[in-house]
Design an enzyme around this catalytic site. Sequence first.
Site, mmCIF file in Angstrom:
data_model
loop_
_atom_site.group_PDB
_atom_site.id
_atom_site.type_symbol
_atom_site.label_atom_id
_atom_site.label_comp_id
_atom_site.label_asym_id
_atom_site.label_seq_id
_atom_site.Cartn_x
_atom_site.Cartn_y
_atom_site.Cartn_z
ATOM 1 N N ASP A 37 -0.590 -6.079 0.743
ATOM 2 C CA ASP A 37 0.459 -6.375 1.503
ATOM 3 C C ASP A 37 2.123 -6.494 1.439
ATOM 4 O O ASP A 37 3.345 -5.740 1.678
ATOM 5 C CB ASP A 37 0.372 -7.894 1.976
ATOM 6 C CG ASP A 37 1.527 -8.869 3.037
ATOM 7 O OD1 ASP A 37 1.797 -8.400 4.138
ATOM 8 O OD2 ASP A 37 1.785 -9.426 2.181
ATOM 9 N N LYS A 51 5.118 -4.383 2.505
ATOM 10 C CA LYS A 51 7.011 -4.922 2.404
ATOM 11 C C LYS A 51 8.058 -4.008 1.485
ATOM 12 O O LYS A 51 8.542 -3.541 2.028
ATOM 13 C CB LYS A 51 6.786 -6.218 1.410
ATOM 14 C CG LYS A 51 6.048 -6.931 2.478
ATOM 15 C CD LYS A 51 5.803 -8.569 1.842
ATOM 16 C CE LYS A 51 5.439 -9.864 2.633
ATOM 17 N NZ LYS A 51 5.137 -10.843 2.085
#
Length: 845
Positions: A703, A707
């Site tokens: 994750d 980003k």
Amino acid sequence: MCLKQNDQMSSSTIGSPHSTAPDSWVVHKFGGSSVADAACFERVANILEAQPQKRLGVVLSACRGVTDALLRLVVLAEQQDERYQIEVQALRERHATIARALLSAQAAALYQSAMDRDCHDIEGILHTVQLTRSAADNVRDLIAGYGEIWSTRLFHKYFESRTRRAGKTVWVDARRVVVVEWGSLGPAVQWTESQENTDKLVGADFAGTLIITGYIASNRKGVQTTLGRNGSDFSGSIFGALLAAAEIQIWTDVDGVLSADPRRVPDAKVIDSLSYNEAMELAYFGAKVIHPQTMAPAIRRNIPIWIRNTFAPEKPGSLICAAPASTLPVKGITSIDGVALVNVEGAGMIGVPGTAHRLFGALREEGISVILISQGSSEHSICCAIPADQSERAARVVRSAFDRELTEGQIQRVEVDSGLAILAVVGDGMAGMPGVSAKVFDALGGSAVNVRAIAQGASERNISVVIEGKDATRALRAVHSSFYLSPHTLSIGVIGPGTVGRVLLDQLASQSRRLREQFQIDLRVRGILASEKMLLSDSGVDLKNWSEAFRNGAVAADLARFVEHLDVDHLPHTVLIDCTASETVARNYPQWLASGIHVVTPNKKANSAPLAFYRQVRAAGRTSGAHYLYEATVGAGLPVIQTLRDLRETGDDIESIEGIFSGTLAYLFNVYDGGVSFSEIVRDAKQRGYTEPDPRDDLSGTDVARKLIILGREMGLALEMSDVQVESLVPPDLSGASIEEFMSGLPRFDAVMNERLKAAQGRGKVLRYVGRITAKGEATVGLIELDRSHAFANMALTDNVVRFATGRYNANALIVQGPGAGPEVTAGGVFADLLRLSAYLGAHI
């Protein structure tokens, strides 16, 4: 005197919409739908009994469909089809049924007896037509006029029997009052004779109610005739003039004059007031208002006309008068379908007098009506719009008229294109107001509607454009929305009413009214889509009760149908809010953006997808002009992407971006000090809901890597996920285990993590899970040691913190810090993007 807008809207009675002197005449005209059956007759009587005036003129049409049925009898007789006898009896029975419902048995019998005589006369006339196989116009007029005679006789008896209104109730046969002579412009009222007949019938001291036959009249020889189609409206206007009425009220089955055809424009509005000229322009271009000719007597005497709804008499309706008080610059948008365009073009026309005269003279000789004319100032071409069913004759006659010029090459072409329509924008307030034309053409351009020809009169009351017929509805809706809806009306679909989507819907529910009232932002959530079900609403979901509505009204999920429902022509902007983490949903972004649908999302899958797909998404938005907003993909509600974009767009050089991008990992390493094992902290965090259901989704670092990819691409770097070096905190031996097996097996690796912590502490440092990317494209994600004085070492438990090192911010980096996870702040970030989109579309927030 015209009514002020606020006075009109305050009306709450079924009487006159404003104060009229009790001794004044008021003429009421009720159309066929208003007297369709017994219940309608009763409704009309209630309306009239509520009127305060002592003197009423009541003009009635035939019962709905009766005039057409009577004219059909003549056609059947001409065809020697004896079914006309059966249809005569059907008409008799229809009226007899109404009479039995409204009148006493004796009164109904008398009414039926008179009608029987009429039907006998009709059958005799039709028998003659059957023998001769032809009916003269006066025969058609005679037969067609019985509908009004039957409806008014019946209503007269019924209204008189109620005895609820003071004064006499008198039946008036308009054939004994109104004298007309038919000419090339239609029936011309002979005012002197008609006024004399009226004065004989109604004395100056008359107090009561006149029940008047609409549609029919007589000529100077006393022969019955009609006033043509819409004749009952004309009758209402004629009697308004003859009685010197203070006003005329036309009662129909709509709430007033509408800004557009509601069958084609669902958001059509009732126009509060409009001028005679505006009403005539709208009527000419196909609006269902009132026929221009029928208004002539009222205009002649400056009598206000109200258009009102028989079935909703409490509503104020629309006022047509000489000087309306409405502030609306545009009163209506309407169209004429079935139009053809005649275009004559050639260099030989330039500076040659009489070209237009020859063109229109040829069309006039052929009896072809010209609807619109447009000519360029160069005189190189001239075109006009005509009814499409006359296009072949028009082509033939125009080519014949310019045969020599075509042969000699002075005129290059004569073209006739069919399948077109005319859209007209009408309003007195357009005169002298800059920007009205721009708004029309912006709306058409934004809806991909091509304009073939343009015409605007010097009065500036009308802008007319010729467009493709297939585009007419889309054009109507687009132009209407630009004038009558809030310019910031958004048709919104929320995909994923789960953890974030649910909170977003609640946030919208709490703020939508304020945004609409203060900023004219109309956020209409017209659809909610979950994995298996969806809720669709035409007018917008009631957000205060959306969960219950979804539970009770949802249907099977269908993404294509969902998008089709949202993307409608009559709403100016469509927005899809993807609150899922679904790669399947994200794959649709290019298609949605390319079709002009705006996308707002916290879903990272599109922006961290393979670079080719990412570029496809961005290109789709640039091509169509649709906006793609995704601030919440990094840092939830924190302004991380916007800050990065502002830095780049103002010319700053981004040297590096680093940060703690996971609230979960921030919490774990803020808490982990060696006093409690790492596995126990993970277990506690999972129980508190700080991690994903599977903590490996956080511990893997994927994750954070996504980003980082999103930020790198915002910096202009061509990065793939494979370019990011990711240190996963998931032990390889547990990567394929179940969640339960992972949680039970994690303590075996506590010693390794504890050893790293002790080593860092021995050097006076702390452990933090950090993502970093440089201007050279170096991207890393992993656990690093930081000084205790570092900004990342001193932060709230679950905060995200992002550090920008730039040309401007080098000695002292720019830091954005705050809660970077959780449904409330993520939904808030999405909501902020939605408001940002509204601002891009012109809202002033």
